[in-house]
Write an enzyme that holds these catalytic residues in place. Structure first.
Site, mmCIF file in Angstrom:
data_model
loop_
_atom_site.group_PDB
_atom_site.id
_atom_site.type_symbol
_atom_site.label_atom_id
_atom_site.label_comp_id
_atom_site.label_asym_id
_atom_site.label_seq_id
_atom_site.Cartn_x
_atom_site.Cartn_y
_atom_site.Cartn_z
ATOM 1 C CB CYS A 83 -0.966 -0.001 1.184
ATOM 2 S SG CYS A 83 -0.185 -0.208 2.802
ATOM 3 C CG HIS A 137 -4.618 0.345 4.023
ATOM 4 N ND1 HIS A 137 -3.883 -0.354 3.093
ATOM 5 C CD2 HIS A 137 -5.626 0.962 3.332
ATOM 6 C CE1 HIS A 137 -4.415 -0.182 1.898
ATOM 7 N NE2 HIS A 137 -5.469 0.619 2.013
ATOM 8 C CG ASP A 194 -7.051 2.030 -0.783
ATOM 9 O OD1 ASP A 194 -5.892 1.935 -1.243
ATOM 10 O OD2 ASP A 194 -7.423 1.462 0.257
#
Length: 285
Positions: free
Chosen positions: A45, A89, A105
């Site tokens: 991420c 995250h 995202d």
């Protein structure tokens, strides 16, 4: 002219078609974003969020990186959410006129299950084995940390955050309407219960059956006290009888038989306490 939203969709399609989610990406060199976007195209991420932010800012779309946690484990019985490091995250927020900051995202474009089901579901078999090995290596530390989390949660909830409102709420749960009478009952009933339990404990002590060896020892005490020989704290029966013999030499033989009778009854396995009683009764002044 292409809008910001259209550009964002094109970038997300670029990620979706060309990139792979992994916790073990190739090592990047000096130009990390360029190498990730156009060479390795493997990462997690942080790689996706940072590169996406660069692509947005290159075309003057305001963008910022946001770090936090995603998912976690809900404890139904303890009523709290446990969030661990593996739940960390990173995502992106972009600015739209008349909307403000909107979450985007890019990781979800590559590995949607990472967002929907958690990190374990998004990993390859090799990455999952590596993650599990890392967790198992420090399993006892994880368990200790979990216990510490529960303790810290209870401390926060019942000590640091236990304000007047929570006190009144707790009282209402147990007492219903808070009135002087209910408050008095809440204070004095526990005290009354404690006093009752203490009284029962005392009565139980008074009326508890006394072992035969204790009765016989008390009988010996009574007999020797009439002779002026008082038992001492921590003194054994044998020492008590020997000391009484020194003070009353004419009773040496009788006291020796008492000592022997006690020892046979207690340690000989025959429980011959009748013989002890007889020898004590035979002690003469």
């Amino acid at each position: 002219m292409e809008t910001d939203a259209e550009y964002i969709h094109q970038v997300l399609d670029f990620y979706r078609q060309n990139f792979t989610y992994t916790l073990a990406p190739p090592r990047l060199g000096q130009h990390t974003v360029d190498e990730f976007l156009f060479s390795t195209q493997q990462g997690f991420c942080e790689h996706f969020a940072s590169s996406f932010t660069v692509l947005m800012r290159n075309v003057s779309v305001p963008a910022r990186i946001v770090a936090g946690y995603q998912r976690g484990i809900w404890s139904e019985d303890k009523q709290y959410l446990s969030v661990r490091q593996k739940d960390a995250h990173v995502w992106v927020e972009v600015w739209f006129e008349n909307q403000g900051w909107v979450r985007v995202d890019p990781t979800a474009a590559v590995a949607s299950v990472r967002i929907e089901e958690g990190i374990d579901s998004a990993l390859s078999e090799s990455d999952r084995v590596q993650l599990n090995q890392s967790q198992n290596t420090f399993q006892w530390l994880n368990q200790l940390y979990s216990q510490w989390q529960q303790l810290d949660y209870r401390w926060q909830r019942w000590v640091l955050d236990y304000d007047a409102n929570k006190q009144q709420s707790l009282l209402r749960d147990y007492l219903g309407k808070i009135t002087p009478l209910n408050m008095a009952l809440a204070l004095f009933l526990p005290l009354l219960l404690i006093m009752l339990l203490l009284s029962l404990s005392s009565f139980q002590h008074w009326f508890a059956p006394v072992a035969i060896e204790v009765k016989l020892y008390r009988q010996l005490q009574k007999k020797l006290r009439t002779l002026g020989v008082v038992d001492q704290q921590g003194e054994t029966i044998a020492d008590y009888c020997r000391r009484a013999s020194r003070e009353h030499p004419h009773l040496k033989t009788q006291l020796h038989r008492v000592k022997q009778a006690f020892e046979r009854a207690l340690y000989g396995g025959g429980n011959e306490f009748d013989a002890v009683d007889t020898e004590i009764r035979n002690i003469q002044r």
